[in-house]
Write a protein that holds these residues in place. Structure first.
Motif, mmCIF file in Angstrom:
data_model
loop_
_atom_site.group_PDB
_atom_site.id
_atom_site.type_symbol
_atom_site.label_atom_id
_atom_site.label_comp_id
_atom_site.label_asym_id
_atom_site.label_seq_id
_atom_site.Cartn_x
_atom_site.Cartn_y
_atom_site.Cartn_z
ATOM 1 N N VAL A 34 1.785 0.980 3.813
ATOM 2 C CA VAL A 34 3.055 1.121 3.096
ATOM 3 C C VAL A 34 3.386 2.595 2.971
ATOM 4 C CG1 VAL A 34 4.327 0.507 1.018
ATOM 5 C CG2 VAL A 34 2.401 -0.923 1.754
ATOM 6 N N ASP A 35 4.506 3.001 3.569
ATOM 7 C CA ASP A 35 4.940 4.397 3.515
ATOM 8 C C ASP A 35 6.431 4.430 3.815
ATOM 9 O OD1 ASP A 35 5.309 7.251 3.963
ATOM 10 O OD2 ASP A 35 3.142 7.345 4.252
ATOM 11 N N ASP A 36 7.167 5.263 3.093
ATOM 12 C CA ASP A 36 8.607 5.367 3.330
ATOM 13 C C ASP A 36 8.937 6.377 4.425
ATOM 14 O OD1 ASP A 36 9.788 7.795 0.986
ATOM 15 O OD2 ASP A 36 7.712 7.349 1.480
ATOM 16 N N THR A 37 7.942 7.077 4.953
ATOM 17 C CA THR A 37 8.155 8.057 6.013
ATOM 18 C C THR A 37 7.737 7.446 7.346
ATOM 19 O OG1 THR A 37 7.702 9.828 4.443
ATOM 20 C CG2 THR A 37 7.613 10.405 6.781
ATOM 21 N N LEU A 77 -2.977 -0.039 2.319
ATOM 22 C CA LEU A 77 -2.933 1.416 2.175
ATOM 23 C C LEU A 77 -1.529 1.787 1.709
ATOM 24 C CD1 LEU A 77 -4.749 2.424 5.490
ATOM 25 C CD2 LEU A 77 -5.724 2.247 3.186
ATOM 26 N N LEU A 78 -1.459 2.406 0.530
ATOM 27 C CA LEU A 78 -0.167 2.695 -0.099
ATOM 28 C C LEU A 78 0.119 4.193 -0.199
ATOM 29 C CD1 LEU A 78 -0.607 0.324 -3.151
ATOM 30 C CD2 LEU A 78 1.247 0.136 -1.498
ATOM 31 N N GLY A 87 3.896 3.973 -5.271
ATOM 32 C CA GLY A 87 2.626 3.368 -4.893
ATOM 33 C C GLY A 87 1.832 2.822 -6.062
ATOM 34 N N PHE A 88 1.846 3.553 -7.191
ATOM 35 C CA PHE A 88 1.104 3.088 -8.365
ATOM 36 C C PHE A 88 1.718 1.812 -8.935
ATOM 37 C CE2 PHE A 88 0.245 7.771 -8.588
ATOM 38 C CZ PHE A 88 -1.080 7.694 -8.196
ATOM 39 N N SER A 106 -5.556 1.083 -1.649
ATOM 40 C CA SER A 106 -5.790 2.509 -1.855
ATOM 41 C C SER A 106 -4.453 3.220 -1.854
ATOM 42 C CB SER A 106 -6.669 3.047 -0.733
ATOM 43 O OG SER A 106 -6.822 4.444 -0.858
ATOM 44 N N SER A 107 -4.259 4.086 -2.851
ATOM 45 C CA SER A 107 -3.013 4.867 -2.923
ATOM 46 C C SER A 107 -3.307 6.309 -2.604
ATOM 47 C CB SER A 107 -2.420 4.807 -4.326
ATOM 48 O OG SER A 107 -2.052 3.494 -4.633
#
Length: 107
Positions: A34-37, A77-78, A87-88, A106-107
């Motif tokens: 998970v990622d916005d980039t 994976l956050l 993420g939290f 995992s953040s």
């Protein structure tokens, strides 16, 4: 490998989601990234796929919660810093859900 933003979006959006991930589960662990980039996602997807993992992607916290419920990955994976649900908050949401609370993240 160089990607234009449009090509990068198409590549990310064509990543397997639940039905594909479930079909491959017998041979490879599934990791939700998970990622916005988009560039970060490409790096992670390329690396994890090269090492035999099935990778499911999400670009926002809300999308991650939906995909986690549907795909039931082996690991999440956050990214911590994301617009909307960070993420939290995403992790708290996942841990409060009976279907996803046992998935390591995992953040």
């Amino acid at each position: 490998m160089t990607h234009t933003p449009d090509a990068l979006r198409r590549e990310i959006m064509n990543q397997p989601i639940a039905n594909d991930a479930a079909a491959q589960r017998e041979t490879a662990p599934v990791i939700l990234v998970v990622d916005d980039t988009a560039a970060n996602l490409v790096v992670m997807v390329d690396y994890l796929a090269a090492h035999g993992f099935t990778v499911v992607v999400a670009q926002a916290g809300e999308e991650a919660v939906e995909r986690a419920r549907f795909a039931l990955p082996d690991l999440i994976l956050l990214d911590v810093m994301m617009p909307g649900m960070n993420g939290f908050d995403t992790c708290r949401h996942l841990k409060s859900d009976r279907s996803t609370r046992e998935i390591p993240s995992s953040s």
